[in-house]
Write an enzyme that holds these catalytic residues in place. Structure first.
Site, PDB file in Angstrom:
ATOM      1  N   GLU A 141       0.839  -1.196   0.000  1.00  0.00           N
ATOM      2  CA  GLU A 141       0.000   0.000   0.000  1.00  0.00           C
ATOM      3  C   GLU A 141       0.873   1.244   0.000  1.00  0.00           C
ATOM      4  O   GLU A 141       1.921   1.273   0.638  1.00  0.00           O
ATOM      5  CB  GLU A 141      -0.877  -0.045   1.269  1.00  0.00           C
ATOM      6  CG  GLU A 141      -1.982   0.985   1.321  1.00  0.00           C
ATOM      7  CD  GLU A 141      -2.873   0.818   2.569  1.00  0.00           C
ATOM      8  OE1 GLU A 141      -3.320  -0.305   2.867  1.00  0.00           O
ATOM      9  OE2 GLU A 141      -3.095   1.838   3.240  1.00  0.00           O
TER      10      GLU A 141
ATOM     11  N   ASP B 254       0.163   5.339   0.597  1.00  0.00           N
ATOM     12  CA  ASP B 254      -0.940   6.163   1.104  1.00  0.00           C
ATOM     13  C   ASP B 254      -0.717   7.650   1.138  1.00  0.00           C
ATOM     14  O   ASP B 254       0.313   8.107   1.642  1.00  0.00           O
ATOM     15  CB  ASP B 254      -1.142   5.872   2.610  1.00  0.00           C
ATOM     16  CG  ASP B 254      -1.745   4.551   2.865  1.00  0.00           C
ATOM     17  OD1 ASP B 254      -2.584   4.128   2.091  1.00  0.00           O
ATOM     18  OD2 ASP B 254      -1.358   3.930   3.876  1.00  0.00           O
TER      19      ASP B 254
ATOM     20  N   GLU C  93      -3.167  10.386   3.135  1.00  0.00           N
ATOM     21  CA  GLU C  93      -4.396  10.591   3.916  1.00  0.00           C
ATOM     22  C   GLU C  93      -4.396  12.031   4.399  1.00  0.00           C
ATOM     23  O   GLU C  93      -3.402  12.513   4.937  1.00  0.00           O
ATOM     24  CB  GLU C  93      -4.456   9.653   5.127  1.00  0.00           C
ATOM     25  CG  GLU C  93      -4.595   8.198   4.759  1.00  0.00           C
ATOM     26  CD  GLU C  93      -4.788   7.290   5.971  1.00  0.00           C
ATOM     27  OE1 GLU C  93      -4.862   7.791   7.118  1.00  0.00           O
ATOM     28  OE2 GLU C  93      -4.844   6.076   5.764  1.00  0.00           O
TER      29      GLU C  93
ATOM     30  N   ARG D  20       5.529   3.127   8.510  1.00  0.00           N
ATOM     31  CA  ARG D  20       6.527   4.018   7.907  1.00  0.00           C
ATOM     32  C   ARG D  20       5.888   5.373   7.651  1.00  0.00           C
ATOM     33  O   ARG D  20       5.922   5.904   6.542  1.00  0.00           O
ATOM     34  CB  ARG D  20       7.010   3.427   6.595  1.00  0.00           C
ATOM     35  CG  ARG D  20       7.718   2.100   6.737  1.00  0.00           C
ATOM     36  CD  ARG D  20       8.436   1.829   5.436  1.00  0.00           C
ATOM     37  NE  ARG D  20       9.152   0.593   5.445  1.00  0.00           N
ATOM     38  CZ  ARG D  20       8.791  -0.472   4.721  1.00  0.00           C
ATOM     39  NH1 ARG D  20       7.724  -0.433   3.961  1.00  0.00           N
ATOM     40  NH2 ARG D  20       9.521  -1.560   4.755  1.00  0.00           N
TER      41      ARG D  20
END
Ligand code: NAG
Ligand code: NAG
Length: 299
Positions: free
Chosen positions: A107, A109, A111, A135
């Site tokens: 994944e 990301d 956000e 991470r």
């Protein structure tokens, strides 16, 4: 020896030509989000507007909403223009990310954690490989992301992942698998995006709750641009060679890296706008920080 080298070079060239020949499937769709995405949840709260030129996600007390890409990709560069929830957006989270499916997933990301009016959004980033994340790096932005559309990009090739905001690199995660650091490069991923309520943790660690008198909350998307290798259901990958803006071949993303200007920008962002870096969180990793943090200075 000479002969060997040149014959390797010739076969590399042939391989390159072959890859080019089977290329070009990915919809580099000038603006129409219907081509690349489907709204997948939210019971009508997510909407395509203006014939797919604009996509709106919405959140109220009952539900958020989300969409995902129709295709899955193994490497690519994905640019999306997003305008975030204005005003009091505390408790809301807008996501834009790549993810594989199934166990031990990969994944990448973005956000966006909302905030009270006038307080800054937090841009949270993370990289998972083989089901393991941890991470995180977080940033404040150098502009108000609710006033206008801004471009958020994920560049993901076999050597590195670069997160960009308005084409300014904010984070780089390099493939250092030869040092035993897992890197996502085997599992195809789809693009996902959602707007949902995370008042338990999102704003000042959950201290500030969502104010539902402001609902519905809306996030807008437009002008997706993807250059990528699409993986079809039979596992065959085909890499796009056209861009939205020109018919000319553009596979530069496949080997793209930060030039010295990019590195200067990255350091500028990390020095002035980074508010959390897992690599310097000695308290959290009291038994030893992740390997990449110990081996390398910059991430
Ligand atoms: C919200 O604003 C506060 C105060 O400026 C800041 O510390 C925090 O990082 C901001 N973002 C979130 C998601 O809490
Ligand atoms: C929620 O927003 C309304 C309208 O702006 C305001 O009157 C109210 O005080 C807010 N509630 C909280 C808990 O902040």
């Amino acid at each position: 020896m000479l002969f060997l080298c040149s014959s390797i070079r010739v076969s590399m060239m042939l391989l390159g030509l072959l890859l080019l020949a089977i290329s070009s499937l990915m919809a580099a769709s000038a603006g129409n989000l219907n081509q690349d995405f489907a709204i997948t949840w939210g019971d009508g709260r997510g909407k395509m507007l203006n014939n797919g030129q604009l996509l709106m996600l919405s959140l109220d007390k009952t539900s958020g909403s989300g969409f995902q890409s129709k295709n899955q990709y193994l490497f690519g560069r994905f640019d999306m223009q997003i305008k975030l929830v204005p005003g009091n957006s505390a408790g809301t989270v807008t996501t834009f990310y790549l993810s594989s499916q199934g166990d031990n997933h990969d994944e990448i990301d973005f956000e966006f954690l909302g905030n009270l009016s006038g307080d800054p959004y937090t841009l949270h980033t993370n990289v998972f490989s083989q089901g393991k994340g941890n991470r995180e790096q977080q940033f404040h932005l150098w502009f108000d992301p609710t006033k206008n559309f801004h471009t958020y990009s994920i560049l993901w090739n076999s050597q590195r992942i670069i997160f960009l905001v308005d084409n300014i690199p904010i984070r780089e995660f390099q493939n250092r698998e030869s040092d035993g650091i897992p890197y996502p490069h085997t599992q195809p991923m789809k693009i996902y995006s959602s707007l949902w309520d995370a008042e338990d943790w999102a704003t000042r660690g959950g201290l500030v709750k969502t104010n539902w008198t402001q609902a519905p909350f809306n996030t807008y998307y437009r002008n997706f641009n993807g250059k990528a290798c699409v993986v079809s259901s039979n596992g065959v990958s085909s890499c796009d060679s056209k861009t939205t803006t020109s018919a000319a071949s553009d596979n530069t993303w496949q080997s793209q890296q930060l030039d010295s200007k990019g590195q200067r920008y990255l350091r500028w962002v990390q020095k002035n706008y980074m508010i959390y870096n897992y690599c310097t969180d000695y308290k959290r990793f009291s038994n030893g920080r992740p390997r990449e943090c110990r081996l390398y200075k910059f991430h």
